[in-house]
Design an enzyme around this catalytic site. Structure first.
Site, mmCIF file in Angstrom:
data_model
loop_
_atom_site.group_PDB
_atom_site.id
_atom_site.type_symbol
_atom_site.label_atom_id
_atom_site.label_comp_id
_atom_site.label_asym_id
_atom_site.label_seq_id
_atom_site.Cartn_x
_atom_site.Cartn_y
_atom_site.Cartn_z
ATOM 1 N N PRO A 277 -1.537 -78.601 50.586
ATOM 2 C CA PRO A 277 -2.097 -79.779 50.381
ATOM 3 C C PRO A 277 -1.984 -80.713 51.461
ATOM 4 O O PRO A 277 -0.913 -81.480 51.613
ATOM 5 C CB PRO A 277 -1.436 -80.345 49.053
ATOM 6 C CG PRO A 277 -0.154 -79.747 48.977
ATOM 7 C CD PRO A 277 -0.094 -78.401 49.876
ATOM 8 N N ASP A 445 1.837 -81.908 55.479
ATOM 9 C CA ASP A 445 1.783 -81.244 54.159
ATOM 10 C C ASP A 445 2.561 -82.229 52.973
ATOM 11 O O ASP A 445 3.707 -82.526 52.918
ATOM 12 C CB ASP A 445 2.672 -80.143 54.380
ATOM 13 C CG ASP A 445 2.977 -78.890 53.302
ATOM 14 O OD1 ASP A 445 2.566 -79.419 52.133
ATOM 15 O OD2 ASP A 445 3.390 -77.833 53.648
ATOM 16 N N HIS A 446 1.562 -82.272 51.902
ATOM 17 C CA HIS A 446 2.086 -83.238 50.813
ATOM 18 C C HIS A 446 3.219 -82.612 50.057
ATOM 19 O O HIS A 446 3.735 -83.463 49.378
ATOM 20 C CB HIS A 446 0.792 -83.590 50.060
ATOM 21 C CG HIS A 446 1.011 -85.111 49.722
ATOM 22 N ND1 HIS A 446 2.049 -85.932 49.458
ATOM 23 C CD2 HIS A 446 -0.079 -86.061 49.429
ATOM 24 C CE1 HIS A 446 1.908 -87.176 49.238
ATOM 25 N NE2 HIS A 446 0.541 -87.302 49.166
ATOM 26 N N ARG A 447 3.386 -81.422 50.158
ATOM 27 C CA ARG A 447 4.273 -80.937 49.504
ATOM 28 C C ARG A 447 5.804 -81.332 49.841
ATOM 29 O O ARG A 447 6.854 -81.648 49.106
ATOM 30 C CB ARG A 447 4.468 -79.368 49.391
ATOM 31 C CG ARG A 447 3.396 -78.691 48.876
ATOM 32 C CD ARG A 447 3.242 -77.204 49.252
ATOM 33 N NE ARG A 447 3.382 -76.936 50.565
ATOM 34 C CZ ARG A 447 3.203 -75.672 51.119
ATOM 35 N NH1 ARG A 447 3.510 -74.635 50.120
ATOM 36 N NH2 ARG A 447 3.429 -75.483 52.160
ATOM 37 N N ALA A 448 6.099 -81.762 51.101
ATOM 38 C CA ALA A 448 7.291 -82.130 51.740
ATOM 39 C C ALA A 448 7.295 -83.481 52.269
ATOM 40 O O ALA A 448 8.251 -83.818 52.588
ATOM 41 C CB ALA A 448 7.762 -81.195 52.578
#
Length: 471
Positions: A277, A445-448
């Site tokens: 994402p 990276d919007h996950r992290a």
């Protein structure tokens, strides 16, 4: 007595599954000395030179230049320098068994540990003529009552593995479809569900379509190609064509297959865009002071990109939330800034890594990047020089590109896109001045990584670039 050895496709890195013979550098039966470059092998990222470990000669070259072979495949037969008979060479080739970790091992070897499933079989069954199967597959076929003669193997040369037996033993799915489209009729032709539906809706027989997938599987694109070829011309012969089309002459396109590097780049970027994402943080940074400082430098002046690498390294130390790799549900934080810098080559984009950039001076970064870029363009990078990294930089400013967004290079968590400096008005202590301005775009990276982390990094980076004496 002449000693013969097999020359096989080497394995560089965990992810390497195949290589392409770019060029043979020695001829068959021509003697060579230790250290001679024997062949150039193109992998996913680079073209490697394979050097001779000792004196010798090729008594048989099997692999063809331009062809791709899996890891462990037999490429040629080497001798220690002496001559060998054709029968000796043929015997070595016939006895050769490739090593390929992608396939299930052959447990029939006397050195292999006994498999419990095989041990349960009272008497080993007799395989039908022309059928090759692993011992585990044979045991599973007995247990499930599957006739191996009707099983299509997924291994090399049609070898049957346990997974093929399990697939064959599955009952045919019973699906009830509702809606505007009728159910797709079953087909004995190996094909994808989308290909079967397209063929059914357009009245095509899958048996007459050449499949381009694995083991001849008919894919969606194969059906679309047939439909495109069957489509009538835009202007039938009975209709007068407009003058502009009568004078037009169609041009044929040059079809060039993708190299293994280009195929890998396409696969990795597609996966990155689909699975990561992305979010973007953009900022303008005045570059007049940086350009003036660089112009005043003497000797071997660092490039603008060297300043950006140094600034990113220091900003990563200030905002360590971006100095990461993402592996599944785990985030790996790194103590040093290992920065990958995109380099354009004739074979595709390569990202050599400048390790520990936060501890390097501008002069050291300049020398290190020049050496890495030269090896990248000549295809001589070692695998460890482009594997890993905690952050990436892609600079298209030298091509006049003003602004763009880059795709994250997994498993890294962020990449900075840098455009060309262009004159723009800025507020300089209440005065409007026209100065060179860089447009930076950070992909995260919007996950992290959170938006606040991206904003803090861009603020730290802008502060360093606008006050270049801090570098």
């Amino acid at each position: 007595m002449t000693k013969l050895t097999a020359f096989t496709m080497p394995k560089w890195g965990i992810e390497m599954a195949e290589g392409t013979i770019a060029e043979w550098m020695v001829a068959e039966n021509a003697p060579f000395a230790k250290g001679t470059v024997l062949t150039l092998i193109e992998t996913d990222k680079i073209t490697n030179e394979v050097e001779a470990e000792k004196d010798g000669r090729f008594v048989r070259i099997i692999a063809q230049a331009g062809q791709t072979y899996p890891v462990g495949a037999l490429l040629g037969v080497l001798s220690d320098g002496g001559e060998a008979s054709v029968a000796e060479v043929d015997a070595l080739i016939a006895a050769f068994r490739p090593s390929d970790s992608r396939f299930e091992p052959d447990t029939s070897s006397p050195c292999a540990a006994p498999d419990p499933l095989v041990a349960q079989a009272a008497t080993p069954p007799i395989l039908p003529d022309g059928v090759a199967a692993s011992q585990v597959a044979i045991a599973e076929a007995q247990r499930l009552g599957v006739d191996l003669a009707g099983v299509e193997g997924s291994g090399r040369h049609g070898r049957i593995f346990a997974q093929d037996v399990h697939q064959s033993a599955r009952p045919a799915p019973s699906v009830t479809l509702t809606g505007a489209f009728p159910p797709t009729p079953p087909s004995a032709i190996l094909s994808t569900p989308v290909a079967r539906r397209l063929a059914s809706l357009n009245g095509l027989d899958l048996a007459g379509i050449q499949g381009t997938g694995a083991r001849g599987k008919v894919r969606r694109d194969d059906v679309l190609t047939v439909l495109e070829q069957a489509r009538p011309a835009r202007y039938p012969d009975t209709v007068a064509q407009p003058p502009q089309y009568q004078a037009a002459v169609p041009h044929s396109a040059d079809v060039i297959p993708m190299s293994s590097m280009r195929r890998t780049i396409a696969r990795r970027l597609t996966e990155a865009k689909q699975q990561i994402p992305h979010f973007y943080v953009r900022r303008r940074v005045r570059a007049d002071r940086l350009l003036a400082l660089r112009a005043a430098a003497v000797g071997d002046r660092p490039s603008v990109n060297d300043y950006i690498v140094r600034a990113c390294a220091l900003a990563l130390m200030e905002v360590p939330a971006l100095n990461i790799q993402v592996h599944g549900h785990d985030v790996h934080h790194f103590p040093a800034a290992d920065i990958a810098v995109a380099v354009a080559t004739d074979r595709g984009l390569v990202t050599p890594i400048l390790f520990g950039a936060d501890g390097l001076s501008l002069a050291e970064i300049n020398r290190g990047m020049k050496a890495l870029a030269q090896r990248a363009r000549s295809g001589k990078l070692r695998p460890e020089e482009f594997t890993g990294g905690s952050f990436s930089i892609s600079n298209l400013g030298s091509f006049g590109v003003e602004q763009f967004d880059a795709i994250i290079n997994p498993p890294q968590g962020a990449i900075l896109a840098v455009g060309a400096a262009r004159p723009e008005p800025v507020d300089d202590d209440g005065a409007i001045r026209i100065v060179p301005v860089l447009h930076l775009a950070l992909s995260c990276d919007h996950r992290a990584i959170d938006g606040a982390d991206g904003g803090r990094f861009m603020a730290a980076l802008a502060n360093l670039l606008e006050q270049p004496h801090l570098l």
